[in-house]
Design an enzyme around this catalytic site. Structure first.
Site, PDB file in Angstrom:
ATOM      1  N   TYR A  85     -10.065  81.952  30.540  1.00  0.00           N
ATOM      2  CA  TYR A  85     -10.461  81.621  29.230  1.00  0.00           C
ATOM      3  C   TYR A  85     -10.338  82.718  28.416  1.00  0.00           C
ATOM      4  CZ  TYR A  85     -10.756  78.593  25.422  1.00  0.00           C
ATOM      5  OH  TYR A  85     -10.685  77.838  24.275  1.00  0.00           O
ATOM      6  N   ARG A 118      -3.767  76.702  15.654  1.00  0.00           N
ATOM      7  CA  ARG A 118      -4.489  77.874  15.420  1.00  0.00           C
ATOM      8  C   ARG A 118      -5.076  78.114  16.940  1.00  0.00           C
ATOM      9  NH1 ARG A 118      -9.927  78.835  14.879  1.00  0.00           N
ATOM     10  NH2 ARG A 118      -9.253  78.711  16.971  1.00  0.00           N
ATOM     11  N   LYS A 166     -10.552  74.716  28.721  1.00  0.00           N
ATOM     12  CA  LYS A 166     -11.738  74.341  28.535  1.00  0.00           C
ATOM     13  C   LYS A 166     -12.230  73.373  29.434  1.00  0.00           C
ATOM     14  CE  LYS A 166     -13.011  76.223  24.338  1.00  0.00           C
ATOM     15  NZ  LYS A 166     -13.557  76.087  22.947  1.00  0.00           N
ATOM     16  N   GLU A 217      -9.879  70.560  19.148  1.00  0.00           N
ATOM     17  CA  GLU A 217      -9.779  72.220  19.648  1.00  0.00           C
ATOM     18  C   GLU A 217      -8.745  73.006  19.045  1.00  0.00           C
ATOM     19  OE1 GLU A 217     -12.054  73.477  21.774  1.00  0.00           O
ATOM     20  OE2 GLU A 217     -11.168  75.332  21.459  1.00  0.00           O
ATOM     21  N   ASP A 218      -9.060  73.930  18.430  1.00  0.00           N
ATOM     22  CA  ASP A 218      -8.046  75.033  17.890  1.00  0.00           C
ATOM     23  C   ASP A 218      -6.755  74.051  16.845  1.00  0.00           C
ATOM     24  OD1 ASP A 218      -9.185  76.961  19.131  1.00  0.00           O
ATOM     25  OD2 ASP A 218      -7.505  77.680  20.471  1.00  0.00           O
ATOM     26  N   ASP A 232     -15.089  72.153  18.507  1.00  0.00           N
ATOM     27  CA  ASP A 232     -15.943  73.470  19.132  1.00  0.00           C
ATOM     28  C   ASP A 232     -15.774  74.375  18.241  1.00  0.00           C
ATOM     29  OD1 ASP A 232     -17.274  74.359  21.332  1.00  0.00           O
ATOM     30  OD2 ASP A 232     -15.445  75.506  21.758  1.00  0.00           O
ATOM     31  N   ASP A 233     -14.550  74.789  17.548  1.00  0.00           N
ATOM     32  CA  ASP A 233     -14.385  75.929  16.962  1.00  0.00           C
ATOM     33  C   ASP A 233     -15.517  75.774  15.629  1.00  0.00           C
ATOM     34  OD1 ASP A 233     -12.187  76.580  18.298  1.00  0.00           O
ATOM     35  OD2 ASP A 233     -11.232  74.801  17.201  1.00  0.00           O
ATOM     36  N   ASN A 292     -11.626  86.870  18.215  1.00  0.00           N
ATOM     37  CA  ASN A 292     -11.100  86.906  19.693  1.00  0.00           C
ATOM     38  C   ASN A 292      -9.394  87.080  19.485  1.00  0.00           C
ATOM     39  OD1 ASN A 292     -13.452  86.515  21.544  1.00  0.00           O
ATOM     40  ND2 ASN A 292     -12.960  84.294  20.679  1.00  0.00           N
TER      41      ASN A 292
HETATM   42  P1  NAD Z   1      -9.669  80.575  10.731  1.00  0.00           P
HETATM   43  O1  NAD Z   1      -8.396  80.603  10.466  1.00  0.00           O
HETATM   44  O2  NAD Z   1     -10.250  79.095  10.434  1.00  0.00           O
HETATM   45  O3  NAD Z   1     -10.445  81.388   9.762  1.00  0.00           O
HETATM   46  C1  NAD Z   1     -10.196  82.762   9.285  1.00  0.00           C
HETATM   47  C2  NAD Z   1     -10.813  83.320   8.154  1.00  0.00           C
HETATM   48  O4  NAD Z   1     -10.811  84.596   8.132  1.00  0.00           O
HETATM   49  C3  NAD Z   1     -10.403  82.609   6.922  1.00  0.00           C
HETATM   50  O5  NAD Z   1     -11.375  82.479   6.154  1.00  0.00           O
HETATM   51  C4  NAD Z   1      -9.686  83.870   6.277  1.00  0.00           C
HETATM   52  O6  NAD Z   1      -9.720  83.882   4.740  1.00  0.00           O
HETATM   53  C5  NAD Z   1     -10.223  84.949   6.582  1.00  0.00           C
HETATM   54  N1  NAD Z   1      -9.412  86.128   6.790  1.00  0.00           N
HETATM   55  C6  NAD Z   1      -8.354  86.358   7.343  1.00  0.00           C
HETATM   56  N2  NAD Z   1      -7.824  87.605   6.904  1.00  0.00           N
HETATM   57  C7  NAD Z   1      -8.792  88.035   6.371  1.00  0.00           C
HETATM   58  C8  NAD Z   1      -9.184  89.540   5.871  1.00  0.00           C
HETATM   59  N3  NAD Z   1      -7.983  90.356   6.012  1.00  0.00           N
HETATM   60  N4  NAD Z   1     -10.253  89.734   5.391  1.00  0.00           N
HETATM   61  C9  NAD Z   1     -11.161  89.238   5.469  1.00  0.00           C
HETATM   62  N5  NAD Z   1     -11.079  87.828   5.902  1.00  0.00           N
HETATM   63  C10 NAD Z   1      -9.976  87.359   6.343  1.00  0.00           C
HETATM   64  O7  NAD Z   1     -10.262  81.035  11.978  1.00  0.00           O
HETATM   65  P2  NAD Z   1     -11.611  80.608  12.838  1.00  0.00           P
HETATM   66  O8  NAD Z   1     -11.501  79.556  13.788  1.00  0.00           O
HETATM   67  O9  NAD Z   1     -12.697  80.781  11.861  1.00  0.00           O
HETATM   68  O10 NAD Z   1     -11.432  81.747  14.020  1.00  0.00           O
HETATM   69  C11 NAD Z   1     -11.502  83.193  13.410  1.00  0.00           C
HETATM   70  C12 NAD Z   1     -12.031  84.147  14.650  1.00  0.00           C
HETATM   71  O11 NAD Z   1     -13.117  83.905  15.182  1.00  0.00           O
HETATM   72  C13 NAD Z   1     -10.755  84.123  15.565  1.00  0.00           C
HETATM   73  O12 NAD Z   1     -10.634  85.429  16.132  1.00  0.00           O
HETATM   74  C14 NAD Z   1     -11.598  83.375  16.789  1.00  0.00           C
HETATM   75  O13 NAD Z   1     -11.054  83.929  18.025  1.00  0.00           O
HETATM   76  C15 NAD Z   1     -12.941  83.691  16.638  1.00  0.00           C
HETATM   77  N6  NAD Z   1     -13.709  82.788  17.303  1.00  0.00           N
HETATM   78  C16 NAD Z   1     -14.775  83.429  18.076  1.00  0.00           C
HETATM   79  C17 NAD Z   1     -15.821  82.445  18.706  1.00  0.00           C
HETATM   80  C18 NAD Z   1     -16.815  82.877  19.530  1.00  0.00           C
HETATM   81  O14 NAD Z   1     -17.049  84.052  19.745  1.00  0.00           O
HETATM   82  N7  NAD Z   1     -17.647  82.126  20.102  1.00  0.00           N
HETATM   83  C19 NAD Z   1     -15.480  81.042  18.372  1.00  0.00           C
HETATM   84  C20 NAD Z   1     -14.703  80.676  17.532  1.00  0.00           C
HETATM   85  C21 NAD Z   1     -13.911  81.704  16.942  1.00  0.00           C
END
Ligand code: NAD
Length: 539
Positions: A94, A147, A165, A236-237, A259-260, A399
């Site tokens: 993963y 995404r 997954k 997912e994604d 899940d996200d 990530n």
């Molecule tokens: P998403 O695209 O839905 O959201 C991204 C957010 O970040 C948006 O609100 C956007 O406006 C904001 N953003 C983008 N550029 C920015 C900047 N320069 N400054 C401030 N904010 C900014 O994505 P997501 O699904 O919410 O995932 C976001 C991150 O979280 C990814 O890197 C993902 O890998 C990580 N994530 C981690 C886990 C975990 O650790 N368990 C789980 C899910 C997602």
């Protein structure tokens, strides 16, 4: 002649193949004599050989390719290796390696796995689903690849995610691999590189959008209900706008979750609960500032708000403790560009466009990074957090590793060893001023496999938010004093099967209490759930 063919077919079927572990008696009975080298191996010896071969692979992506080939060759052996070495192999199967694998999917591709439903299948999606050889499907993971992790639109290459997954479902919660179905909803891509790549395997056209997209998803959901009535449909994604919309549209009707949004929320809330055991505060005394207001951020915010309401706060009081910062700055009322899922968290406050300034002004007790842009928790941010908190809570969840808001080493160093740190991607232990810290990984794999197992065990008709709340509490309860002593807010990944069992029981309890389970609650629920768990051994 026909026996020989039968024997070969057995060796070539990954679900039944035992390779060199076929016994003498089986070799005689199944026409395998001569098709295998003479030595009859035990599974432990096969594992040793696999581990040796893995060690010779020069990098993570080569290990990924090797493991995928093993999964295609001998499923039992694959899962035996993975279950026994989860902590070591999770980053290969993963995040982060799966991200690289998706980026290169068209180039490293050897053999298909799962189902591809494409925009050209409009009107015949049920026929495509009928082609899946297993009828008893309990978990489907579907993506449209828009995404992928923090990597953006990878189109059909995103298939690596549902495949990965589902391998985690089997490894972490013992969901039988034959119950698992990965689906790629290939509606095209906006990724210019893939649109030009001659080896890209998906539909090389721009994405289907609007009504036609919705109609295709509707057809898929209806087809799943008809063909696989017992299946959970895990989203997912998906891209941001579709993810929230699709979840809202289907979650009250079918057994679905995202899940996200919900899994991430649950693992982060569990991390907060454990962190509070270290900082000594209550959830209601926290002010949380999120860096990023997408699926992960808003999902966490909503679940933390639910938890605060459970503690007796009003919804307004709960939301007042949760602040968001997105690509345009602080999420405040005066902004006119806020999407519907952000609006409930917009506060009456001045617009601040620099994150470090927002931290100084709001003095949060916790910062949670989920923007996917990397390096936002600077020295200035960490020092400011450490000035107004004895134990600042710092979760850098983005990530892959390159997108993490800060590294574990930075968090401990810049906070003078006081940060309670967790990350999305794994970090090695850090020694700071003689003290060893083991950063916890807020990995969704702690949550979704157990939730899935609980839903399967109770045959719940829906997957509810309350289940993710229960899962968070169950996970937090599994973090022991020895974990907290080294700063780890989660139990070690090596105990994830035990965690999944605890979560599954909590989730199934909710299903029985809320009247959405099918059948009577078994007297010994734990034994019932444990009895469903797949163990990779040769039968
Ligand atoms: P998403 O695209 O839905 O959201 C991204 C957010 O970040 C948006 O609100 C956007 O406006 C904001 N953003 C983008 N550029 C920015 C900047 N320069 N400054 C401030 N904010 C900014 O994505 P997501 O699904 O919410 O995932 C976001 C991150 O979280 C990814 O890197 C993902 O890998 C990580 N994530 C981690 C886990 C975990 O650790 N368990 C789980 C899910 C997602």
């Amino acid at each position: 002649m026909s026996t020989l063919r039968h024997g070969l077919a057995l060796v070539q079927d990954p679900t039944r193949n035992k390779g060199t572990a076929f016994t003498e008696a089986e070799r005689d009975a199944l026409g395998l004599r001569g098709l295998l080298p003479a030595r009859v191996a035990r599974i432990e010896e096969q594992v040793e050989r696999v581990v040796g071969q893995l060690a010779r692979k020069p990098n993570a992506i080569e290990k990924y390719i090797y493991l995928t080939a093993l999964q295609d060759r001998n499923e039992t052996l694959f899962y035996r290796v993975v279950v026994d070495r989860l902590e070591e192999l999770m980053p290969i199967l993963y995040t982060p390696t799966v991200g690289q694998a998706c980026q290169e999917y068209g180039h490293i591709f050897r053999r298909p796995r799962g189902l591809y439903v494409t925009k050209r299948d409009q009107g015949r999606v049920a026929d495509v689903l009928r082609n899946w050889p297993h009828r008893d499907v309990r978990v489907i993971v579907v993506t449209d690849g828009e995404r992928i992790l923090g990597l953006g639109d990878l189109g059909a290459n995103g298939m690596g995610i549902p495949v990965g997954k589902l391998a985690l479902y089997a490894a972490c919660a013992g969901i039988h691999p034959a119950w698992c179905l990965p689906i790629m909803l290939d509606v095209g891509t906006e990724n210019e590189e893939l649109l030009r790549d001659p080896l890209y395997l998906g539909i090389q056209e721009r994405r289907l959008r609007g009504e036609a997209y919705d109609a295709l998803v509707d057809e898929l959901v209806a087809g799943v209900r008809e063909q696989f009535p017992d299946a959970i449909l895990q989203l997912e994604d998906f891209g941001n706008a579709n993810a929230f919309r699709l979840l809202e549209r289907y979650k009250k009707e079918v057994r679905t979750f995202d899940d996200d949004i919900q899994g991430t929320a649950s693992v982060a809330l569990a991390g907060l609960y454990s962190a509070l055991r270290l900082t000594g505060g209550r959830l209601r005394d926290q002010r949380v500032l999120f860096f990023g207001a997408g699926e992960a951020g808003i999902g966490i915010g909503e679940l933390v708000a639910t938890a605060l309401v459970e503690e007796g706060l009003s919804e307004g009081e709960a939301r007042a403790r949760l602040w968001f910062f997105d690509s345009k700055g602080l999420v405040v009322r005066s902004r006119t560009d806020l999407s519907p899922h952000k609006r409930p968290f917009a506060h009456e406050y001045a617009l601040v466009t620099e994150f470090a300034l927002a931290v100084k002004a709001l003095r949060p007790t916790a910062v949670i990074g989920v923007a996917g842009v990397g390096r936002a928790f600077t020295r200035e941010v960490l020092e400011s957090m450490s000035r107004h908190n004895e134990r600042p809570i710092v979760f850098a969840l983005s990530n892959p590793t390159s997108k993490a808001e800060c590294t574990a080493e930075e968090a401990y160093t810049w906070s003078g060893g006081r940060a309670v740190f967790a990350s999305g991607s794994p970090f090695d232990p850090v020694v700071f001023e003689g003290k060893r810290f083991v950063p916890g990984q807020g990995n969704n794999a702690y949550i979704f496999p157990g939730v899935g197992l609980g839903v399967i065990a109770s045959r719940a008709r829906l997957v509810t938010d309350e289940m993710f709340f229960a899962a968070a509490k169950a996970l937090a309860a599994e973090a022991g004093e020895d974990d907290l002593a080294v700063g780890r807010v989660y139990p070690p990944l090596s105990s994830v099967r035990q965690v999944s069992l605890a979560i599954a029981c909590a989730v199934a309890e909710i299903a029985y209490q809320r009247g959405i389970a099918v059948g009577q609650r078994p007297a010994d629920l734990r034994a019932h759930v444990a009895g469903l768990m797949y163990e990779p051994t040769y039968g």
